[in-house]
Design an enzyme around this catalytic site. Structure first.
Site, mmCIF file in Angstrom:
data_model
loop_
_atom_site.group_PDB
_atom_site.id
_atom_site.type_symbol
_atom_site.label_atom_id
_atom_site.label_comp_id
_atom_site.label_asym_id
_atom_site.label_seq_id
_atom_site.Cartn_x
_atom_site.Cartn_y
_atom_site.Cartn_z
ATOM 1 N N TYR A 92 -11.574 -2.283 13.040
ATOM 2 C CA TYR A 92 -10.206 -1.766 12.884
ATOM 3 C C TYR A 92 -9.379 -2.021 14.153
ATOM 4 C CZ TYR A 92 -6.642 1.786 11.613
ATOM 5 O OH TYR A 92 -5.483 2.468 11.307
ATOM 6 N N GLY A 95 0.822 -1.218 0.000
ATOM 7 C CA GLY A 95 0.000 0.000 0.000
ATOM 8 C C GLY A 95 0.849 1.258 0.000
ATOM 9 N N ALA A 96 1.796 1.320 -0.955
ATOM 10 C CA ALA A 96 2.782 2.424 -0.914
ATOM 11 C C ALA A 96 2.522 3.510 -1.953
ATOM 12 C CB ALA A 96 4.195 1.856 -1.077
ATOM 13 N N ASN A 116 2.066 -2.342 5.429
ATOM 14 C CA ASN A 116 1.491 -1.018 5.678
ATOM 15 C C ASN A 116 0.050 -0.877 5.187
ATOM 16 O OD1 ASN A 116 1.676 2.126 5.873
ATOM 17 N ND2 ASN A 116 1.172 1.706 3.722
ATOM 18 N N VAL A 151 -3.169 -7.420 -1.296
ATOM 19 C CA VAL A 151 -2.535 -8.286 -0.294
ATOM 20 C C VAL A 151 -3.530 -8.963 0.642
ATOM 21 C CG1 VAL A 151 -0.230 -7.243 -0.339
ATOM 22 C CG2 VAL A 151 -1.986 -6.274 1.177
ATOM 23 N N LYS A 154 -6.046 -4.297 14.316
ATOM 24 C CA LYS A 154 -4.761 -3.679 14.682
ATOM 25 C C LYS A 154 -4.212 -4.278 15.988
ATOM 26 C CE LYS A 154 -4.297 -0.827 11.190
ATOM 27 N NZ LYS A 154 -3.242 -1.063 10.190
#
Ligand code: NAD
Length: 248
Positions: free
Chosen positions: A157, A13-14, A92, A66, A161
């Site tokens: 979320y 995710g860049a 990321n 991903v 996380k």
């Protein structure tokens, strides 16, 4: 920063935000970087061309969602085909679908857990044979202070996380024997597209809740990643908060 020369880093995710800043930081130190993206080819290619303008000869974009195990594995394989190795894996990529549990659907729960948590297992699993063969590797998982503190409207979320932190510790224990380090970073509020939708009055309230009195910048997270890559040989299984003090 000698250690970044010749290092091959994959950042998921860049194409923008924190991931882009990490790609810029590692590339500036001499690393070869893989700018992973899922849908937005244009922004990812723009990141690659801006890295090239700044002197990087070894930046490429690779498409892979991903959250899909096969695509995550292909990302790692294409990296190794292109560069011959993988040294750094920065998980990321992340999404939010914020709703109170009353309104949240099972599909919205699953989507967030799939992208924010399961993807990390997929990429690490795929990179593992290469790390074991090399007897080295650096994994950095992008968690969040929300995974530590919880947050209203973010059960999906927060769970994903927090799960990442558990995954990081267990993986660190398993992989230490291969000299692979696994750490998590917990950013606080960072100025990116993920945060851009927040209305001005809420933003002001948030700033007041942060002891350092401001929203963080993506490059402040990127510098922490660089530190772990360059100087973090004896750091593993840790959760590093970069959050202006919003959660202590
Ligand atoms: P962002 O939305 O700007 O960037 C996330 C990137 O991930 C995007 O480029 C997106 O296309 C990509 N992505 C999403 N799903 C993907 C998938 N399935 N496969 C590949 N790429 C995918 O967000 P950001 O603020 O730069 O966040 C980066 C990471 O930092 C996320 O994991 C986020 O949860 C975490 N984080 C952000 C903040 C913040 O305040 N911005 C705070 C704490 C943690």
């Amino acid at each position: 920063m000698g250690k970044l020369e010749g290092t091959v880093a994959v950042i998921t995710g860049a194409g923008r935000g924190i991931g882009r800043a990490i790609a810029e930081e590692l590339s500036a130190g001499g690393a070869s970087v893989v700018v992973n993206y899922s849908n937005s080819k244009g922004p990812a290619e723009e990141v690659v061309s801006s890295l090239s303008k700044n002197g990087s000869e070894n930046a490429i974009a690779i498409q892979a969602d991903v959250s899909d195990a096969e695509q995550a594995a292909r990302l790692i394989e294409e990296t190794v085909e292109r560069f011959g190795r993988i040294d750094v894996l920065v998980n990321n990529a992340g999404i939010t679908i914020d709703k109170t549990m009353k309104k949240l659907t099972t599909d919205e729960w699953d989507k967030v857990v799939q992208v924010d948590l399961n993807s990390c297992y997929y990429t690490v699993k795929a990179a593992l044979p290469h790390f074991i063969e090399q007897e080295s590797g650096t994994v950095v998982n992008m968690s969040s202070f929300v995974g530590e503190a919880g947050n209203f409207g973010q059960t999906n979320y927060a769970a994903a996380k927090a799960g990442l932190i558990g995954f990081t510790k267990a993986a660190a224990k398993e992989l230490a024997r291969y000299k692979v380090t696994v750490n998590a970073i917990c950013p606080g509020f960072i100025e990116t597209d993920m945060f851009a939708f927040v209305p001005e009055e809420v933003r002001e309230k948030i700033k007041k809740s942060i002891p350092l009195g401001r929203i963080g910048e993506p490059h402040e997270i990127a510098r922490t990643v660089r530190f772990l890559v360059v100087d973090g040989d004896y750091i593993t299984g840790q959760t590093i908060s970069v959050n202006g003090g919003v959660y202590m």
